[in-house]
Write a protein that holds these residues in place. Structure first.
Motif, PDB file in Angstrom:
ATOM      1  N   SER A  92     -47.263 -27.751   6.160  1.00 37.87           N
ATOM      2  CA  SER A  92     -47.379 -28.523   7.384  1.00 37.87           C
ATOM      3  C   SER A  92     -48.832 -28.896   7.629  1.00 37.87           C
ATOM      4  O   SER A  92     -49.737 -28.083   7.418  1.00 37.87           O
ATOM      5  N   ALA A  93     -49.052 -30.104   8.102  1.00 41.44           N
ATOM      6  CA  ALA A  93     -50.410 -30.543   8.438  1.00 41.44           C
ATOM      7  C   ALA A  93     -50.975 -29.759   9.612  1.00 41.44           C
ATOM      8  O   ALA A  93     -52.186 -29.782   9.856  1.00 41.44           O
ATOM      9  N   LEU A  94     -50.112 -29.048  10.346  1.00 45.04           N
ATOM     10  CA  LEU A  94     -50.574 -28.258  11.484  1.00 45.04           C
ATOM     11  C   LEU A  94     -50.971 -26.844  11.093  1.00 45.04           C
ATOM     12  O   LEU A  94     -51.582 -26.138  11.897  1.00 45.04           O
ATOM     13  N   ALA A  95     -50.607 -26.422   9.896  1.00 42.16           N
ATOM     14  CA  ALA A  95     -50.906 -25.059   9.435  1.00 42.16           C
ATOM     15  C   ALA A  95     -52.085 -25.105   8.476  1.00 42.16           C
ATOM     16  O   ALA A  95     -51.922 -25.101   7.251  1.00 42.16           O
ATOM     17  N   VAL A  96     -53.281 -25.177   9.032  1.00 42.33           N
ATOM     18  CA  VAL A  96     -54.511 -25.254   8.254  1.00 42.33           C
ATOM     19  C   VAL A  96     -55.557 -24.370   8.918  1.00 42.33           C
ATOM     20  O   VAL A  96     -55.420 -23.963  10.075  1.00 42.33           O
ATOM     21  N   ASP A  97     -56.639 -24.099   8.171  1.00 44.82           N
ATOM     22  CA  ASP A  97     -57.675 -23.190   8.658  1.00 44.82           C
ATOM     23  C   ASP A  97     -58.685 -23.927   9.534  1.00 44.82           C
ATOM     24  O   ASP A  97     -59.887 -23.886   9.295  1.00 44.82           O
ATOM     25  N   SER A 123     -48.317 -19.022   6.524  1.00 44.93           N
ATOM     26  CA  SER A 123     -49.412 -18.081   6.336  1.00 44.93           C
ATOM     27  C   SER A 123     -50.406 -18.661   5.345  1.00 44.93           C
ATOM     28  O   SER A 123     -50.182 -19.731   4.770  1.00 44.93           O
ATOM     29  N   THR A 124     -51.508 -17.948   5.122  1.00 45.10           N
ATOM     30  CA  THR A 124     -52.622 -18.508   4.361  1.00 45.10           C
ATOM     31  C   THR A 124     -52.251 -18.774   2.911  1.00 45.10           C
ATOM     32  O   THR A 124     -51.441 -18.082   2.313  1.00 45.10           O
ATOM     33  N   SER A 125     -52.889 -19.774   2.361  1.00 44.47           N
ATOM     34  CA  SER A 125     -52.717 -20.115   0.961  1.00 44.47           C
ATOM     35  C   SER A 125     -53.649 -19.273   0.109  1.00 44.47           C
ATOM     36  O   SER A 125     -54.681 -18.785   0.571  1.00 44.47           O
ATOM     37  N   PRO A 128     -58.202 -21.629  -0.851  1.00 40.24           N
ATOM     38  CA  PRO A 128     -58.639 -22.027   0.496  1.00 40.24           C
ATOM     39  C   PRO A 128     -58.415 -23.495   0.818  1.00 40.24           C
ATOM     40  O   PRO A 128     -58.186 -23.850   1.976  1.00 40.24           O
ATOM     41  N   ASP A 129     -58.482 -24.378  -0.179  1.00 39.33           N
ATOM     42  CA  ASP A 129     -58.347 -25.812   0.095  1.00 39.33           C
ATOM     43  C   ASP A 129     -56.897 -26.279   0.180  1.00 39.33           C
ATOM     44  O   ASP A 129     -56.643 -27.422   0.546  1.00 39.33           O
ATOM     45  N   ASP A 130     -55.953 -25.407  -0.177  1.00 41.38           N
ATOM     46  CA  ASP A 130     -54.551 -25.796  -0.143  1.00 41.38           C
ATOM     47  C   ASP A 130     -53.962 -25.585   1.252  1.00 41.38           C
ATOM     48  O   ASP A 130     -54.411 -24.721   2.004  1.00 41.38           O
ATOM     49  N   PRO A 131     -52.951 -26.359   1.619  1.00 39.60           N
ATOM     50  CA  PRO A 131     -52.280 -26.113   2.900  1.00 39.60           C
ATOM     51  C   PRO A 131     -51.544 -24.780   2.878  1.00 39.60           C
ATOM     52  O   PRO A 131     -51.177 -24.277   1.827  1.00 39.60           O
ATOM     53  N   TRP A 132     -51.336 -24.231   4.046  1.00 34.76           N
ATOM     54  CA  TRP A 132     -50.665 -22.935   4.137  1.00 34.76           C
ATOM     55  C   TRP A 132     -49.173 -23.106   3.853  1.00 34.76           C
ATOM     56  O   TRP A 132     -48.537 -24.043   4.340  1.00 34.76           O
ATOM     57  N   PRO A 133     -48.572 -22.189   3.103  1.00 38.65           N
ATOM     58  CA  PRO A 133     -47.156 -22.335   2.743  1.00 38.65           C
ATOM     59  C   PRO A 133     -46.215 -21.746   3.792  1.00 38.65           C
ATOM     60  O   PRO A 133     -46.580 -20.834   4.544  1.00 38.65           O
ATOM     61  N   LEU A 134     -45.010 -22.272   3.815  1.00 41.75           N
ATOM     62  CA  LEU A 134     -43.950 -21.727   4.659  1.00 41.75           C
ATOM     63  C   LEU A 134     -43.557 -20.346   4.153  1.00 41.75           C
ATOM     64  O   LEU A 134     -43.280 -20.170   2.968  1.00 41.75           O
ATOM     65  N   THR A 135     -43.535 -19.362   5.055  1.00 41.73           N
ATOM     66  CA  THR A 135     -43.167 -17.999   4.648  1.00 41.73           C
ATOM     67  C   THR A 135     -41.893 -17.496   5.316  1.00 41.73           C
ATOM     68  O   THR A 135     -41.287 -16.545   4.841  1.00 41.73           O
ATOM     69  N   ALA A 136     -41.485 -18.126   6.425  1.00 39.22           N
ATOM     70  CA  ALA A 136     -40.241 -17.724   7.090  1.00 39.22           C
ATOM     71  C   ALA A 136     -39.799 -18.858   8.002  1.00 39.22           C
ATOM     72  O   ALA A 136     -40.630 -19.597   8.536  1.00 39.22           O
ATOM     73  N   SER A 137     -38.484 -18.987   8.176  1.00 39.14           N
ATOM     74  CA  SER A 137     -37.974 -20.025   9.072  1.00 39.14           C
ATOM     75  C   SER A 137     -36.670 -19.566   9.701  1.00 39.14           C
ATOM     76  O   SER A 137     -35.957 -18.712   9.165  1.00 39.14           O
TER      77      SER A 137
END
Length: 246
Positions: A92-97, A123-125, A128-137
Motif C-alpha cells: 500500500s502507498a500508505l504503508a511506508v516509512d 509491517s516493515t520490508s 528499506p526502499d521497498d514498500p511494506w508488505p501485507l502481513t494480516a487482513s
C-alpha cells in the motif's frame, strides 16, 4: 511451534537443533510459513508427514498425519493478486516509512451507509526502499463495520496518545500500520490507523485526523490482528494506564 502474522513466533524455531532433537511423542498438527524446509515430503513414525510446497516464492509446511488435512491446507494457499480475499492490497502507498495522508474522498462522515471495512495490516520490508508488505487482513461487514466507522468518527480530533515512557519522540510513523478500507453507499474511503509511532499516532481519513480510542482498538486487535506484545500506547488503549517506567 506456531508462526503468527507479522513474524511472531511462539515456541522454539529449532534451527540447527532440528537434526539433534527427536520428534516428540506427543505430536500435534502444525502449519509453518517460511520455515526453511525444502519442497517435498518427509515421513515420520506412526504415519506423520511433513509436507512443504512453494507458494510463489514462499515455502509453506504442514506437519500432520491426516493426508486430507494437509491437502486441504496446502491447496488453499495462493499468491495474492491485486487484492486478497478481504480486499487488501499486497502493498500500500500508505504503508511506508514516512508520514503520509490518504487521498480524501470526502472523509468518513460522507461515506453514506457503511457496507464493509477491510482491515489491512502492513509491517516493515526487509529492504528499506521497498514498500511494506501485507502481513494480516480481515473483513468486517454489516453492523460490525458500521459500528467501527461510528466509533472512528466519534474519536476526538487531533493525534495521540503519544508515548508516555522515557523515549524521545522522533518523526517516524512507527510500524506496523493498519489501513482501513471503508466501503460506503456514497463513496469509499481509506483510513490510516497508526498506533506504533510517537507523535503520529491516530487515525487519518484524508480530511480529519483523530485520536486513537479504546473503543476502536478493541474492535481492531482481534483474530489475525491479535497482538503478541503491546506497546505503551496500546497498553493504555486495551488494558489501562501502564505502570511507571523503572
Amino acid at each position: 511451534m506456531v508462526r503468527r502474522p507479522g513474524g511472531a513466533l511462539i515456541g522454539d524455531p529449532g534451527g540447527a537443533c532440528r537434526a539433534e532433537r527427536p520428534i516428540p511423542i506427543d505430536r500435534q498438527p502444525s502449519l509453518e510459513f517460511d520455515g526453511g524446509w525444502l519442497p517435498g515430503r518427509s515421513q515420520y513414525p506412526a504415519g506423520w508427514v511433513r509436507e512443504t510446497r512453494l507458494v510463489g516464492e514462499l515455502p509453506v509446511t504442514v506437519f500432520a498425519r491426516d493426508a486430507a488435512l494437509r491437502e486441504r491446507i496446502l491447496s488453499s494457499a495462493g499468491v495474492v493478486g491485486a487484492v486478497d480475499g478481504n480486499g487488501c492490497e499486497p502493498v500500500s502507498a500508505l504503508a511506508v516509512d514516512k508520514v503520509v495522508r490518504p487521498p480524501s474522498q470526502g472523509g468518513l462522515k460522507s461515506v453514506g451507509t457503511v457496507e464493509s471495512v477491510s482491515l489491512c495490516e502492513y509491517s516493515t520490508s526487509v529492504r528499506p526502499d521497498d514498500p511494506w508488505p501485507l502481513t494480516a487482513s480481515s473483513l468486517l461487514r454489516g453492523q460490525a463495520a458500521a459500528k467501527l466507522v461510528r466509533d472512528l468518527v466519534a474519536a476526538p480530533p487531533g493525534t495521540g496518545p503519544t508515548l508516555t515512557d522515557q523515549r524521545v519522540c522522533g518523526p517516524d510513523p512507527g510500524f506496523p500500520v493498519i489501513v482501513l478500507r471503508v466501503r460506503g453507499s456514497a463513496h469509499n474511503q481509506d483510513v490510516l490507523y497508526r498506533y506504533s509511532g510517537c507523535r503520529t499516532n491516530g487515525t487519518d481519513d484524508g480530511s480529519v485526523q483523530r485520536q486513537l480510542t479504546s473503543a476502536t482498538a478493541r474492535q481492531i486487535f482481534l483474530g489475525a490482528h491479535q497482538l503478541y506484545g503491546k506497546s505503551n500506547v496500546l497498553y493504555q488503549l486495551l488494558i489501562g494506564t501502564p505502570p511507571p517506567v523503572v
